[in-house]
Design a protein around this motif. Structure first.
Motif, short mmCIF file in Angstrom:
data_model
loop_
_atom_site.label_atom_id
_atom_site.label_comp_id
_atom_site.label_asym_id
_atom_site.label_seq_id
_atom_site.Cartn_x
_atom_site.Cartn_y
_atom_site.Cartn_z
N PHE A 799 8.58 12.57 4.80
CA PHE A 799 8.04 11.71 3.75
C PHE A 799 7.91 10.27 4.25
CE2 PHE A 799 8.60 8.76 0.19
CZ PHE A 799 7.68 9.24 -0.73
N LYS A 800 8.97 9.77 4.91
CA LYS A 800 8.94 8.40 5.44
C LYS A 800 7.84 8.25 6.48
CE LYS A 800 13.86 7.30 4.81
NZ LYS A 800 15.12 6.98 5.51
N SER A 805 2.75 5.90 8.06
CA SER A 805 1.49 6.14 8.79
C SER A 805 0.29 5.78 7.94
CB SER A 805 1.40 7.63 9.17
OG SER A 805 1.18 8.42 8.02
N GLY A 806 0.50 5.62 6.63
CA GLY A 806 -0.60 5.34 5.71
C GLY A 806 -1.15 6.57 5.04
N ALA A 807 -0.51 7.75 5.27
CA ALA A 807 -1.02 9.01 4.74
C ALA A 807 -0.97 9.09 3.22
CB ALA A 807 -0.26 10.19 5.35
N PHE A 808 -0.13 8.23 2.60
CA PHE A 808 -0.03 8.22 1.13
C PHE A 808 -0.74 7.02 0.50
CE2 PHE A 808 4.26 10.62 1.45
CZ PHE A 808 3.60 11.84 1.42
N ASP A 809 -1.46 6.26 1.29
CA ASP A 809 -2.11 5.05 0.75
C ASP A 809 -3.05 5.36 -0.40
OD1 ASP A 809 -0.75 3.68 2.66
OD2 ASP A 809 -2.50 3.00 3.80
N ARG A 815 3.28 0.81 0.79
CA ARG A 815 4.18 1.64 1.60
C ARG A 815 5.63 1.28 1.34
NH1 ARG A 815 0.57 1.73 7.25
NH2 ARG A 815 -1.42 2.16 6.19
N GLN A 816 5.89 0.00 1.15
CA GLN A 816 7.25 -0.45 0.88
C GLN A 816 7.74 0.10 -0.46
OE1 GLN A 816 9.05 -2.56 3.29
NE2 GLN A 816 10.56 -1.44 2.09
N LYS A 850 5.16 -5.75 -2.45
CA LYS A 850 4.07 -5.95 -1.49
C LYS A 850 4.51 -5.58 -0.08
CE LYS A 850 1.23 -9.48 -3.73
NZ LYS A 850 0.63 -10.82 -3.57
N ASP A 851 3.54 -5.06 0.68
CA ASP A 851 3.79 -4.78 2.09
C ASP A 851 3.69 -6.06 2.91
OD1 ASP A 851 4.22 -2.05 1.96
OD2 ASP A 851 2.08 -1.58 2.05
#
Length: 977
Positions: A799-800, A805-809, A815-816, A850-851
């Motif tokens: 999951f992390k 990697s941005g796969a859940f963007d 991401r944070q 925020k990232d």
């Protein structure tokens, strides 16, 4: 002590069961004045051809057999071939034994064993065999010989430990009785055993390599049973008429007709019509299945027949290629048509041949993986239980060039000399192991197609995909009348097909490689600018540098670069460039050679030019000229002396002065060993051009294919991604909704696949696909996704990785935020994982955060191995733009003083000749890396500032020598991080 021949000698080809190398066995037999030598491997016949050849070369009579060890009684049975029929029966029996893991004397074994008795002498100590054959069997004790001398016992114990993956302490049952000894014979043998052995040898008269009457090549079935020469001629003339139709005004028809008639006559006379038809057929099959076939390889591109049959795509007349370089009517050698196929589909072509010609008529070729120095040390160390750290330290000091010579490695390395003193038994046994075969492997390209059951010719064994494999290696096949056809897998062809598929998918454009314009100015501009990464043959820094200097503008130019960029001819590159640019105008050794040498500015680049000059000056036929060229390359002194006199005599008759003829001869001889095969060079330049074309016209699709081929290689991936960005391609992070196993592209976009993420493999992506097929709501929310994938391999660590990697963007959280709420998300998923329906109103609201760009880029590097969003060096340079640093990639192209900003990735401190500390450090920015020397005079002042991972602004001095870039540190301007 005088020894006698033994019946049951096991050699190196009984893998890790014998210390006896065939060459040592033959040498031992010579010192003992043997007249004959026996050879019988257990079940296999791998070394038979090598043994037979070496015995004959040493005037020893080779007695070829096969050993069968009964695993239940540990007793041995031997069969020795009296004649050709006996040998053939051994081949059938060995093939069966290798295919059926031999555990018992079952019914099938008895059937084939009975057949094998014809033409063989049966010797056994096995009571079951003796009982079944009292009348046929020679009943003898057969001690197994696995080493030559009694003092090799300890070495044999170590070998047994390695074979059984044990330590020496665990080996307790090996008796010291596996060597030659008259004393042992007196104890074990009957009184008349020696006489019987002599009689057995006298009864065996096998000739393995007889004079070849005809080659055993498969028969191609022509339509309506047309004679093969008639059908071949028909195919070629039909193709030539089509070629004339496409090129109505640009070619001389008579030249093509004459060349075709000549080639067909030679092929027919040498009885190779069938060979061409077989190759035509399997190339045609590949094309029909949309398998990419290379434009040509080797000398076959010099054949018009091959071009017309579309075996190659190179018109030999257009490029002045010679048929005689490929097939010489004055030298009876087999044609050698090597074909490249895209590497991921080559097996389909082999399977086609298997199905077409029959299981026992088609075989791949065995090779033998031998033990090298490093693996020998590791094997012995395990047996002796030597600490792994010490083993690693030893093997690290063994250079690859010494893989087959441990003694030389020791002689050239003081560390190894010290280790040898500390562990003498390790190095002693290591030297013995080197060169012993460990196992069989498969020749990368070779395939045999025979007109009869291969077991009548040689033993085979079951190989990959159920396709048989020769037990002999390639060196002995032609002597048995077998023809090796090379079907090679070439990764660049796979890349080309992926590019074509990418373009079809993203732009709906179907591109035919054979119809690509080969004279596009923009393609050559790409190459001449130095943008050669990912381009077949042209990617190395040295080659790139030559292209930039030369400024190529045709396929011919690209071919010349490839031919010159090799040891030897490299010395002529600068001369060539000067002449090409018109700075040197008088370069011909003789004006009559202008037609041959002007295209390469007076320098012999190709073997074909050597052949043509020999013909031009001395009126040699092209066939004879090729024989002379080969002799020059091999430095056959006696033949060269004879032919030189003939050359000068003929040249004088042809109106050349004797002195000039001598000069030309000596000049040709100098270049003959350097000359490259133009047919091959031109053909491979097509592949280079095609790739450069796609890079120029379709960069996103090009890089998607290129990157798909280097998944897992972080360095190459980072390089190609950086290059893609320079060509205006936008890089998109992995996305869980993108379930492709490869990089995808769309116009100017490049999409990373999930498997670029560390820890994510094909299996996870397969499960993701399956889950999506079952539930199209899978990507409706992060909570739903985790809930459904929890039982499919998704855990907190993955999951992390997916988060950073941005796969859940696409789920619209930073991401944070996802990192901070990991526990809450997984708690929800655990609670709902067995629910058929999830109430969306129960989904928690996450507190957003925020990232930070520097964290995102660092985490991306951690989970991907490279940067995607923003390279931290880009941000650092922006913040320090007042320092005016230049990109490392740019400064490598220039000389002089310059400033860079980069991260220290490696440091090596050592002593200079005055024993003062100096250092080499690798420093990198977002464009490239540079090795920087810190001399002792500077090192003392900066040593506290140079630390691994530090980011520095540096002033350096850039210099170039023989195409290599070197940099030295002048001063550290600023420590940034």
């Amino acid at each position: 002590m005088k020894f006698s021949p033994q019946l049951n000698v096991r050699t190196e080809y009984n893998f890790q069961e014998s210390l006896i190398k065939i060459k040592d066995y033959i040498s031992f037999a010579k010192t003992q004045n043997f007249d004959f030598v026996f050879y019988a491997e257990k079940h296999s016949m791998y070394g038979v051809a090598s043994f037979y050849t070496q015995a004959k070369e040493n005037n020893l009579k080779p007695i070829i057999g096969l050993a069968i060890d009964n695993p239940q009684t540990n007793k041995t049975t031997l069969l020795y071939a009296k004649n050709k029929i006996g040998y053939q029966n051994l081949c059938f029996l060995s093939t069966w034994l290798m295919e059926n893991i031999f555990t018992n004397f079952d019914e099938n074994f008895w059937t084939i064993f009975n057949q094998a008795l014809d033409g063989n002498i049966l010797i056994s100590e096995d009571e079951e065999i003796i009982k079944a054959y009292p009348t046929l069997v020679e009943q003898l004790n057969i001690p197994k010989i696995s080493y030559l001398a009694q003092n090799e016992y300890e070495h044999f114990v170590v070998l047994s430990a390695i074979k059984n993956n044990q330590t020496i302490k665990e080996i307790t049952n090996v008796q010291n009785e596996h060597y030659f000894s008259d004393q042992e014979m007196q104890q074990k043998y009957n009184v008349d055993q020696t006489a019987k052995i002599t009689n057995i040898a006298a009864s065996c008269n096998l000739t393995l390599f007889a004079q070849i009457e005809d080659y055993h090549i498969a028969n191609f079935k022509t339509p309506n049973n047309l004679p093969s020469n008639v059908f071949l001629k028909q195919l070629c003339h039909e193709a030539l008429m089509k070629h004339f139709e496409k090129n109505k005004t640009t070619i001389n028809r008579q030249v093509y007709l004459d060349r075709l008639e000549f080639e067909l006559t030679v092929v027919d006379k040498m009885n190779f019509n069938n060979y061409f038809l077989i190759v035509w057929d399997y190339v045609n099959f590949a094309r029909s299945q949309n398998i990419v076939v290379g434009p040509g390889r080797g000398s076959s591109a010099g054949s018009l027949i091959a071009f017309l049959l579309e075996i190659t795509q190179i018109d030999p007349i257009k490029y002045d290629l010679l048929f005689e370089r490929f097939l010489n009517p004055e030298r009876a050698t087999m044609p050698d048509i090597d074909i490249d196929f895209q590497d991921d589909r080559r097996e389909e072509v082999v399977e086609y041949l298997f199905n077409k010609y029959g299981a026992y008529n088609v075989a791949t070729i065995s090779t033998f993986q031998t033990i090298g120095a490093k693996s020998a040390i590791r094997d012995v160390a395990r047996a002796y239980e030597i600490n792994l750290e010490i083993v690693n330290a030893i093997t690290k000091n063994i250079d690859l060039i010494y893989q087959n010579d441990l003694a030389a490695a020791i002689a050239n390395n003081s560390y190894l000399q010290q280790y040898e003193k500390e562990y003498p038994e390790l190095f002693e046994m290591g030297k013995i192991l080197i060169g012993l075969p460990r196992q069989t492997s498969t020749h990368a390209a070779g395939v045999i197609l025979a007109d009869l059951d291969l077991r009548n010719i040689l033993p085979i064994k079951l190989g990959h995909n159920g396709i048989y494999q020769t037990q002999f290696d390639m060196n002995f096949l032609e002597a048995l009348g077998l023809i090796k056809m090379d079907l090679l897998g070439l990764r660049n062809l796979t890349t080309l097909q992926m590019i074509q598929n990418n373009i079809l998918r993203s732009r709906q454009i179907k591109i035919d490689l054979s119809k690509i314009d080969l004279d596009l100015k923009e393609v050559f501009e790409t190459l001449n600018s130095g943008d050669t990464s990912g381009i077949f043959q042209l990617e190395s820094p040295g080659m790139t540098n030559v292209i930039k200097k030369m400024q190529v503008n045709s396929i011919e130019d690209m071919s010349i670069v490839s031919a010159l960029f090799r040891p030897g001819p490299q010395d002529m590159i600068d001369d060539f460039i000067q002449r090409k640019k018109g700075k040197v105008k008088k370069y011909l050794i003789d004006p009559t050679l202008g037609d041959i040498l002007n295209p390469t500015f007076g320098i012999i680049v190709y073997q074909e030019q050597v052949i043509q000059i020999l013909q031009k000056v001395a009126n040699f036929s092209l066939a004879k000229a090729d024989i002379v060229r080969r002799a020059m390359g091999k430095k056959q002194a006696q033949y060269m002396e004879e032919v030189k006199a003939e050359f000068i005599e003929q040249a004088i008759k042809n109106n050349y002065q004797a002195e000039k003829a001598e000069i030309i001869w000596n000049w040709i001889e100098k270049f003959a060993s350097y000359g490259f095969n133009k047919s091959h060079s031109i053909a491979y330049s097509y592949i280079s051009y095609w790739l450069a074309y796609f890079k120029t016209k379709y960069p996103a699709e090009f890089y998607a294919a290129l990157l798909s081929g280097v998944i897992g290689n972080e360095h190459k991936t980072a390089q190609y991604l950086n290059d893609a960005k320079k060509r205006g391609v936008a890089i998109k992070s992995p996305n869980v909704a993108n379930m492709s196993f490869n990089y995808n592209s769309s116009q100017k976009l490049l999409f990373l696949p999930l498997i670029t993420i560390k820890g994510i493999g094909n299996e996870f992506v397969r499960k993701l696909r399956e889950t999506y097929e079952e539930d199209k709501n899978l990507f409706s929310s992060i909570f739903y996704f985790v809930t459904r994938m929890l039982s499919k391999g998704l855990n907190k660590n993955l999951f992390k990785s997916l988060v950073w990697s941005g796969a859940f963007d696409a789920f619209k959280y930073s991401r944070q935020t996802l990192e901070n709420n990991l526990e809450q998300i997984f708690t929800f998923a655990e609670f709902n994982k067995n629910s058929l329906v999830i109430d969306t109103e129960l989904i928690p609201i996450l507190e957003p955060e925020k990232d930070r760009p520097e964290i995102v880029s660092a985490k991306e590097k951690e989970v991907l191995g490279f940067y995607v969003s923003t390279h931290p060096m880009t941000m650092i340079k922006h913040e320090n733009e007042k320092l005016k640093p230049l990109p490392i990639e740019f400064i490598k192209e220039n000389q002089g003083f310059t400033r860079i900003i980069g991260e220290i990735q490696n440091i090596r401190i050592l002593k200079d000749k005055n024993q003062n500390d100096m250092a080499f450090m690798e420093i990198a920015d977002e464009t490239d890396a540079l090795s920087v020397t810190i001399f002792a005079s500077t090192f003392e002042d900066v040593k506290e500032k140079i630390k691994l991972g530090s980011v520095l602004a540096l002033d350096v001095k850039i210099e170039k020598y023989k195409g290599k870039v070197s940099a030295s540190l002048l001063k550290i301007v600023k420590v940034i991080k």
